[in-house]
Design a protein around this motif. Structure first.
Motif, PDB file in Angstrom:
ATOM      1  N   ILE A   1      -1.715  -6.051   7.398  1.00 30.88           N
ATOM      2  CA  ILE A   1      -0.690  -6.166   6.371  1.00 30.88           C
ATOM      3  C   ILE A   1       0.006  -4.817   6.215  1.00 30.88           C
ATOM      4  O   ILE A   1      -0.648  -3.786   6.097  1.00 30.88           O
ATOM      5  CB  ILE A   1      -1.283  -6.632   5.028  1.00 30.88           C
ATOM      6  N   ARG A   2       1.337  -4.890   6.218  1.00 34.63           N
ATOM      7  CA  ARG A   2       2.131  -3.674   6.063  1.00 34.63           C
ATOM      8  C   ARG A   2       2.966  -3.804   4.786  1.00 34.63           C
ATOM      9  O   ARG A   2       3.568  -4.855   4.537  1.00 34.63           O
ATOM     10  CB  ARG A   2       3.041  -3.493   7.270  1.00 34.63           C
ATOM     11  N   CYS A   3       2.985  -2.748   3.979  1.00 31.19           N
ATOM     12  CA  CYS A   3       3.722  -2.779   2.714  1.00 31.19           C
ATOM     13  C   CYS A   3       4.414  -1.431   2.495  1.00 31.19           C
ATOM     14  O   CYS A   3       4.281  -0.511   3.301  1.00 31.19           O
ATOM     15  CB  CYS A   3       2.780  -3.095   1.551  1.00 31.19           C
ATOM     16  N   ARG A   4       5.131  -1.325   1.404  1.00 29.24           N
ATOM     17  CA  ARG A   4       5.704  -0.025   1.056  1.00 29.24           C
ATOM     18  C   ARG A   4       4.576   0.924   0.675  1.00 29.24           C
ATOM     19  O   ARG A   4       3.538   0.500   0.134  1.00 29.24           O
ATOM     20  CB  ARG A   4       6.674  -0.160  -0.122  1.00 29.24           C
ATOM     21  N   GLN A   5       4.794   2.185   0.904  1.00 28.98           N
ATOM     22  CA  GLN A   5       3.752   3.165   0.601  1.00 28.98           C
ATOM     23  C   GLN A   5       3.420   3.174  -0.888  1.00 28.98           C
ATOM     24  O   GLN A   5       2.249   3.283  -1.282  1.00 28.98           O
ATOM     25  CB  GLN A   5       4.199   4.558   1.056  1.00 28.98           C
TER      26      GLN A   5
ATOM     27  N   MET B   1       1.863   2.954   9.258  1.00 29.03           N
ATOM     28  CA  MET B   1       3.262   2.504   9.179  1.00 29.03           C
ATOM     29  C   MET B   1       3.457   1.706   7.901  1.00 29.03           C
ATOM     30  O   MET B   1       2.585   0.922   7.507  1.00 29.03           O
ATOM     31  CB  MET B   1       3.633   1.652  10.397  1.00 29.03           C
ATOM     32  N   HIS B   2       4.576   1.952   7.264  1.00 24.86           N
ATOM     33  CA  HIS B   2       4.876   1.273   6.001  1.00 24.86           C
ATOM     34  C   HIS B   2       6.279   0.682   6.055  1.00 24.86           C
ATOM     35  O   HIS B   2       7.095   1.055   6.910  1.00 24.86           O
ATOM     36  CB  HIS B   2       4.765   2.247   4.812  1.00 24.86           C
ATOM     37  N   LEU B   3       6.530  -0.210   5.138  1.00 21.32           N
ATOM     38  CA  LEU B   3       7.902  -0.699   4.972  1.00 21.32           C
ATOM     39  C   LEU B   3       8.768   0.437   4.444  1.00 21.32           C
ATOM     40  O   LEU B   3       8.266   1.387   3.837  1.00 21.32           O
ATOM     41  CB  LEU B   3       7.939  -1.885   4.005  1.00 21.32           C
TER      42      LEU B   3
ATOM     43  N   GLY C   1       7.412  -6.458  -1.251  1.00 19.74           N
ATOM     44  CA  GLY C   1       6.826  -7.540  -0.483  1.00 19.74           C
ATOM     45  C   GLY C   1       5.961  -6.992   0.636  1.00 19.74           C
ATOM     46  O   GLY C   1       5.630  -5.804   0.672  1.00 19.74           O
ATOM     47  N   VAL C   2       5.587  -7.869   1.573  1.00 24.37           N
ATOM     48  CA  VAL C   2       4.678  -7.479   2.654  1.00 24.37           C
ATOM     49  C   VAL C   2       5.122  -8.110   3.970  1.00 24.37           C
ATOM     50  O   VAL C   2       5.885  -9.079   3.991  1.00 24.37           O
ATOM     51  CB  VAL C   2       3.226  -7.921   2.354  1.00 24.37           C
ATOM     52  N   GLU C   3       4.645  -7.533   5.063  1.00 26.31           N
ATOM     53  CA  GLU C   3       4.724  -8.135   6.395  1.00 26.31           C
ATOM     54  C   GLU C   3       3.295  -8.330   6.883  1.00 26.31           C
ATOM     55  O   GLU C   3       2.478  -7.408   6.805  1.00 26.31           O
ATOM     56  CB  GLU C   3       5.491  -7.237   7.359  1.00 26.31           C
ATOM     57  N   VAL C   4       2.972  -9.521   7.360  1.00 22.92           N
ATOM     58  CA  VAL C   4       1.622  -9.859   7.797  1.00 22.92           C
ATOM     59  C   VAL C   4       1.659 -10.105   9.306  1.00 22.92           C
ATOM     60  O   VAL C   4       2.460 -10.924   9.789  1.00 22.92           O
ATOM     61  CB  VAL C   4       1.087 -11.106   7.067  1.00 22.92           C
ATOM     62  N   TYR C   5       0.808  -9.396  10.070  1.00 19.19           N
ATOM     63  CA  TYR C   5       0.798  -9.467  11.528  1.00 19.19           C
ATOM     64  C   TYR C   5      -0.543 -10.014  12.024  1.00 19.19           C
ATOM     65  O   TYR C   5      -1.579  -9.836  11.383  1.00 19.19           O
ATOM     66  CB  TYR C   5       0.987  -8.076  12.141  1.00 19.19           C
ATOM     67  N   SER C   6      -0.485 -10.631  13.184  1.00 16.03           N
ATOM     68  CA  SER C   6      -1.720 -10.947  13.887  1.00 16.03           C
ATOM     69  C   SER C   6      -2.326  -9.631  14.386  1.00 16.03           C
ATOM     70  O   SER C   6      -1.663  -8.595  14.410  1.00 16.03           O
ATOM     71  CB  SER C   6      -1.442 -11.889  15.070  1.00 16.03           C
TER      72      SER C   6
END
Length: 248
Positions: free
Chosen positions: A156-160, A193-195, A202-207
């Motif tokens: 999961i990637r989000c803003r710092q 790495m962050h948004l 919000g978030v980005e979810v990766y495999s």
């Protein structure tokens, strides 16, 4: 008195003179007859000339009428052609003006839709400013990302600035995901790495291999919602139009 003879007949001199006198004409009679003949000839010449003039006048009028009719038809044809050209130009101008008017209308409508979307973004920014509301939103976005991937291990990637909030909602979302999906998941928060800090949230979810991504940022969710609801938005703003096609 004439006495019959075998060779000649004697006449009295008085009888031949009288016959010659009877056949002779005076100069006055000759002149009169000449004048009469000249008058007759002149009258015939006048009548013939009048006939020629009448014939010439008739032929002239016929030819004039033919030329006038020919030129009249040419003029009518010329102006009919000009009228068609003008009518065609009017149609082209009207079509051009209608197209320009439609383009202006579409531009105004698009500007209004853009203003509406900008207003929605401003409201989202105000929502993000409320920690309680934003945390609940993050929880739903994370949980939805997990369900869409259904992977045993995700990133999961989000803003710092959202790291702590996301860390908290992940701990809440994992048990719910395990219960509903009957699967176990390991979640890793990306610390490298962050948004973008300019992102709304919000978030980005990766495999695990990062080949599959679920974008659940607020911008992507707003864009998706705008795409799904655009027909309804335009119908509400501008009225129903069965010929209208919506493109984002």
């Amino acid at each position: 008195m004439c006495v019959p003879s075998s060779t000649f007949c004697l006449r009295t001199p008085g009888a031949g003179a009288k016959a010659g006198a009877a056949m002779a004409l005076s100069d006055a009679d000759v002149q009169k007859r000449i004048k009469h003949m000249m008058a007759f000839i002149e009258q015939e010449a006048i009548e013939k000339a009048e006939q020629i003039d009448a014939k010439a006048e008739e032929e002239f009028n016929i030819e004039k009428g033919r030329l006038v009719q020919t030129q009249r038809l040419k003029i009518i044809e010329y102006y009919e052609k000009k009228e068609k050209q003008i009518e065609q130009q009017k149609k082209i101008q009207m079509s051009t003006m209608k197209s320009q008017a439609r383009l202006k209308l579409l531009q105004v409508q698009n500007d209004l839709v853009s203003e509406l979307l900008n207003e929605a973004k401003l409201r989202l920014i105000r929502i993000v400013a409320d920690p309680g509301v934003y945390q609940e939103m993050l929880y739903k976005l994370v949980l939805q990302g997990l369900f869409r991937l259904l992977e045993p291990e995700v990133i999961i990637r989000c803003r710092q600035q959202d790291y702590i909030l996301v860390e908290g909602v992940v701990r809440q979302a994992i048990p719910q995901y395990n219960t509903v999906s009957k699967k176990h998941v390991n979640v890793h928060l990306d610390v490298e790495m962050h948004l973008s800090m300019n992102s709304m949230g919000g978030v980005e979810v990766y495999s695990c291999d990062q080949k599959i991504k679920v974008s659940n940022t607020l911008e992507s969710r707003l864009d998706l919602l705008a795409h799904q609801k655009m027909a309804e938005i335009r119908r509400t703003l501008f009225g129903a139009n069965p010929n209208r096609k919506f493109l984002i």
